[in-house]
Design a protein around this motif. Structure first.
Motif, mmCIF file in Angstrom:
data_model
loop_
_atom_site.group_PDB
_atom_site.id
_atom_site.type_symbol
_atom_site.label_atom_id
_atom_site.label_comp_id
_atom_site.label_asym_id
_atom_site.label_seq_id
_atom_site.Cartn_x
_atom_site.Cartn_y
_atom_site.Cartn_z
ATOM 1 N N PRO A 172 0.767 -1.274 0.011
ATOM 2 C CA PRO A 172 0.014 -0.102 0.049
ATOM 3 C C PRO A 172 0.932 1.348 0.057
ATOM 4 N N PHE A 173 0.282 2.516 -0.242
ATOM 5 C CA PHE A 173 0.999 3.621 -0.218
ATOM 6 C C PHE A 173 0.092 4.372 0.927
ATOM 7 N N PRO A 174 0.864 4.942 1.893
ATOM 8 C CA PRO A 174 0.291 5.384 3.120
ATOM 9 C C PRO A 174 -0.461 6.736 2.835
ATOM 10 N N SER A 175 -1.204 7.224 3.986
ATOM 11 C CA SER A 175 -1.960 8.412 3.887
ATOM 12 C C SER A 175 -0.803 9.547 4.038
ATOM 13 N N LEU A 176 -1.170 10.970 3.696
ATOM 14 C CA LEU A 176 -0.333 11.908 3.868
ATOM 15 C C LEU A 176 0.220 11.877 5.207
ATOM 16 N N ASP A 177 -0.664 11.829 6.382
ATOM 17 C CA ASP A 177 -0.465 11.825 7.826
ATOM 18 C C ASP A 177 0.502 11.176 8.128
ATOM 19 N N LEU A 178 0.629 9.792 7.743
ATOM 20 C CA LEU A 178 1.772 8.855 7.938
ATOM 21 C C LEU A 178 3.071 9.067 7.205
ATOM 22 N N PHE A 179 2.740 9.485 5.724
ATOM 23 C CA PHE A 179 4.112 9.489 4.988
ATOM 24 C C PHE A 179 4.825 10.514 5.745
ATOM 25 N N ARG A 180 4.036 11.660 5.900
ATOM 26 C CA ARG A 180 5.024 12.966 6.334
ATOM 27 C C ARG A 180 5.961 12.607 7.620
ATOM 28 N N ARG A 181 5.761 11.477 8.335
ATOM 29 C CA ARG A 181 6.734 11.149 9.347
ATOM 30 C C ARG A 181 7.956 10.840 8.996
ATOM 31 N N LEU A 182 8.145 10.250 7.340
ATOM 32 C CA LEU A 182 9.253 9.618 7.303
ATOM 33 C C LEU A 182 10.281 10.718 7.077
ATOM 34 N N PRO A 183 11.489 10.618 7.561
ATOM 35 C CA PRO A 183 12.463 11.937 7.540
ATOM 36 C C PRO A 183 12.875 12.242 6.078
ATOM 37 N N TRP A 184 12.972 10.998 5.129
ATOM 38 C CA TRP A 184 13.392 11.129 3.767
ATOM 39 C C TRP A 184 12.346 11.135 2.916
ATOM 40 N N LYS A 185 11.171 11.746 3.263
ATOM 41 C CA LYS A 185 9.778 11.773 2.638
ATOM 42 C C LYS A 185 10.133 12.257 0.859
ATOM 43 N N MET A 186 10.875 13.527 1.401
ATOM 44 C CA MET A 186 11.005 14.425 -0.038
ATOM 45 C C MET A 186 11.839 13.647 -1.143
ATOM 46 N N GLU A 187 12.799 12.778 -0.599
ATOM 47 C CA GLU A 187 13.700 12.396 -1.607
ATOM 48 C C GLU A 187 12.930 11.105 -2.101
ATOM 49 N N ILE A 188 12.099 10.429 -1.571
ATOM 50 C CA ILE A 188 11.337 9.322 -1.905
ATOM 51 C C ILE A 188 10.253 9.906 -2.770
ATOM 52 N N LEU A 189 9.766 10.999 -2.618
ATOM 53 C CA LEU A 189 8.452 11.479 -3.585
ATOM 54 C C LEU A 189 9.300 11.989 -4.889
ATOM 55 N N ARG A 190 10.201 12.468 -4.663
ATOM 56 C CA ARG A 190 10.861 13.118 -5.920
ATOM 57 C C ARG A 190 11.446 11.822 -6.801
ATOM 58 N N GLY A 191 12.142 10.935 -6.196
ATOM 59 C CA GLY A 191 12.461 9.760 -6.721
ATOM 60 C C GLY A 191 11.088 9.157 -7.492
ATOM 61 N N LEU A 192 10.107 9.011 -6.829
ATOM 62 C CA LEU A 192 8.967 8.416 -7.682
ATOM 63 C C LEU A 192 8.481 9.314 -8.823
ATOM 64 N N LEU A 193 8.740 10.494 -8.748
ATOM 65 C CA LEU A 193 8.377 11.399 -9.873
ATOM 66 C C LEU A 193 9.378 11.506 -10.937
ATOM 67 N N GLU A 194 10.203 10.716 -10.893
ATOM 68 C CA GLU A 194 11.300 10.645 -12.045
ATOM 69 C C GLU A 194 10.852 9.670 -13.098
ATOM 70 N N PHE A 195 9.899 8.822 -12.579
ATOM 71 C CA PHE A 195 9.433 7.638 -13.624
ATOM 72 C C PHE A 195 8.177 8.213 -14.461
ATOM 73 N N ASP A 196 8.021 7.780 -15.663
ATOM 74 C CA ASP A 196 6.939 8.055 -16.384
ATOM 75 C C ASP A 196 5.625 7.712 -15.983
ATOM 76 N N LEU A 197 5.712 6.391 -15.488
ATOM 77 C CA LEU A 197 4.495 5.857 -15.034
ATOM 78 C C LEU A 197 4.678 5.321 -13.767
ATOM 79 N N VAL A 198 3.671 5.759 -12.521
ATOM 80 C CA VAL A 198 3.671 5.034 -11.198
ATOM 81 C C VAL A 198 2.531 4.465 -10.986
ATOM 82 N N GLY A 199 2.438 3.032 -10.821
ATOM 83 C CA GLY A 199 1.247 2.341 -10.584
ATOM 84 C C GLY A 199 1.264 1.625 -9.299
ATOM 85 N N PHE A 200 0.155 1.799 -8.733
ATOM 86 C CA PHE A 200 -0.324 1.170 -7.032
ATOM 87 C C PHE A 200 -1.354 0.108 -7.604
#
Ligand SMILES: Nc1ncnc2c1ncn2[C@@H]1O[C@H](COP(=O)(O)OP(=O)(O)O[C@H]2O[C@H](CO)[C@@H](O)[C@H](O)[C@H]2O)[C@@H](O)[C@H]1O
Ligand SMILES: O=P(O)(O)OC[C@H](O)CO
Length: 471
Positions: A172-200
């Motif tokens: 699963p991908f967590p809710s914003l409330d949970l995801f924001r606790r991750l100290p490296w959330k921005m790196e993970i988000l930016r990493g994912l946004l480098e793909f052309d297609l992200v599937g869940f």
């Protein structure tokens, strides 16, 4: 993916789909089992593709020779990314399985936030990207699998890779409330946004991801289309969709109808004569809700004495991630719980809980599915849960009842035919057990037909086609 499409597919996952073992002094390499292998192997063969990942085997194995033999036998190639023992501990057991796994399954209390684990995760993702960049040609489609490799898109772009890049998250991908606790959330988000297609797996995961991206990355715009949401800034557009994974329905269905499985299922029936069988099948994992399931069964025995001697729970658990401490203590907890409940309710001739801690081969697994009148699948949270789909595909007489957690991704698709439960609600789950036990034949058949039709339609081959075509 159509046959006319001549582009190669490059699959990348943490673990390669292989099993390497030494037998009688000779090293052997076999194709691994599991849904992803079944789904991707034919596509990789058809398109002369490649699968890149960690071989996960003893350093003594003659890997080059084995890999060459694999390509001849299986019709597609393997690319290997070896990991040191320290990397296995920090990147795999550490950041992947002690940080991301619990966080993404909403279990914040089990998360460790450790900077050394994070650095290893960054480093291993970079290495996977370097190996991949060296092996691909300009037109290849690169499809990265799962949470261990979320930074790979960014690293590939840094290396100048211009190929279409896709990513699929199996958990699963967590809710914003949970995801924001991750100290490296921005790196993970930016990493994912480098793909052309992200599937869940589900619409809910897709919405969670879009909400996190929009909230945490200023200037990102979202356009919602029927099948995907496009996230856009001045430079890039990323397509985000949900693609529920499935199983090879035909294969499970045909094999379950075969003589070998029918005989083994009959043998199980005889062993549990005059009582119904309630089945649980899981990897040993705290997300699968196994202790809660045993407690719900205990509650059912408390509330409904008419079930005594008439119903047994058979829980099969396959060992998993045995080096991670939480997994070790879960094993002890289950041993104690099963012993306590059996001690409390057992009678001569009736053991309430049968508990097996091992992997079953395909025939035995299908025989258990076929023999069980009820499947009790109650994860606290699960990306999809393939066991639920496998159980239905093997229920060839339309006799089984599926009790399914509302927090499994599979509930989005199977919610109408299954009895949905909240695994934290012991009374509610106990009531569903009683309802399944007393369900009349007509309702069982109607529900199971609906479930099977849906899984047959949305099988794993459709999943691959739909995903790759969306790219
Ligand atoms: N005792 C036993 N003997 C033999 N085989 C056994 C077994 N116990 C389990 N298995 C097999 O292991 C697989 C487990 O798949 P699941 O989808 O249930 O969970 P898993 O967490 O591993 O997968 C992750 O990936 C899948 C696929 O995307 C998602 O459904 C899921 O949510 C996500 O956590 C099934 O194919 C099952 O048959
Ligand atoms: O043994 P692991 O950690 O590779 O887990 C595999 C499971 O299918 C979870 O994705």
């Amino acid at each position: 993916m159509s046959n006319k499409d001549s582009r190669r597919l490059i699959a990348v996952s943490n673990r390669l789909p292989i099993v390497v073992k030494e037998e009688d002094g000779r090293w052997q390499l076999a194709a691994g089992a599991g849904g992803l292998v079944t789904a991707l192997s034919p596509v990789l063969k058809r398109h002369r593709g490649m699968w890149i990942g960690w071989p996960g085997c003893d350093e003594a194995a003659p890997l080059e020779e084995l890999v060459a033999r694999f390509a001849e036998q299986e019709g597609y190639r393997l690319g290997t990314v070896p990991l040191s023992q320290e990397e296995v501990e920090d990147y795999y057991e550490g950041f992947s399985n002690m940080t991301l796994w619990p966080l993404f399954h909403d279990l914040l209390g089990l998360c460790q936030f450790n900077a050394q684990h994070w650095r290893a995760y960054v480093e291993v993702n970079r290495r996977f990207a370097e190996v991949t960049a060296k092996k691909i040609a300009r037109e290849d489609l690169v499809w990265v699998q799962d949470y261990q490799l979320m930074l790979m898109g960014g690293r590939l772009r840094e290396l100048g890779v211009k190929n279409p890049l896709a990513f699929f998250l199996h958990i699963p991908f967590p809710s914003l409330d949970l995801f924001r606790r991750l100290p490296w959330k921005m790196e993970i988000l930016r990493g994912l946004l480098e793909f052309d297609l992200v599937g869940f797996q589900t619409l809910r995961d897709r919405r969670n991801f879009v909400a996190c991206a929009r909230e945490l990355i200023p200037g990102l715009r979202a356009e919602v289309h029927r099948r995907t949401t496009v996230l856009r800034d001045e430079e890039r557009a990323v397509r985000v969709g949900h693609f529920p994974i499935s199983i090879d329905f035909g294969e499970f269905n045909n094999q379950a109808r075969g003589r070998e499985v029918a005989d083994a299922a009959w043998y199980l029936h005889e062993k549990f004569a005059n009582r119904q069988l309630l089945l649980g099948v899981d990897r040993l994992d705290y997300t699968k809700g196994i202790p809660e399931r045993l407690l719900a069964f205990e509650r059912a025995l408390e509330l409904y004495p008419e079930l005594h001697g008439k119903l047994s729970l058979l829980q099969i658990v396959v060992p998993s991630r045995t080096q991670v401490p939480e997994y070790q203590s879960l094993k002890e907890q289950l041993d104690q719980l099963a012993g306590r409940i059996n001690g409390r309710f057992g009678e001569p001739g009736w053991i309430p809980i049968h508990y097996m801690f091992r992997s079953l081969d395909r025939v035995q697994l299908l025989a258990h599915y076929r023999a069980a009148e009820i499947a009790l699948i109650t994860p606290l949270r699960d990306g999809m849960n393939l066991v639920a789909k496998e159980y239905c595909a093997a229920s060839v007489d339309n006799n089984g009842v599926l009790i399914l957690s509302e927090f499994a991704g599979a509930a989005e698709e199977l919610g109408k035919g299954a009895l949905l439960v909240n695994p934290y609600d012991l009374d509610g789950t106990a009531e569903a057990i009683r309802r399944a036990y007393t369900m009349e034949q007509g309702e069982r058949q109607r529900r199971m037909r609906m479930l099977r039709a849906s899984i047959q339609r949305n099988n794993v081959h459709r999943w691959v086609d739909y995903f790759v075509n969306s790219l």
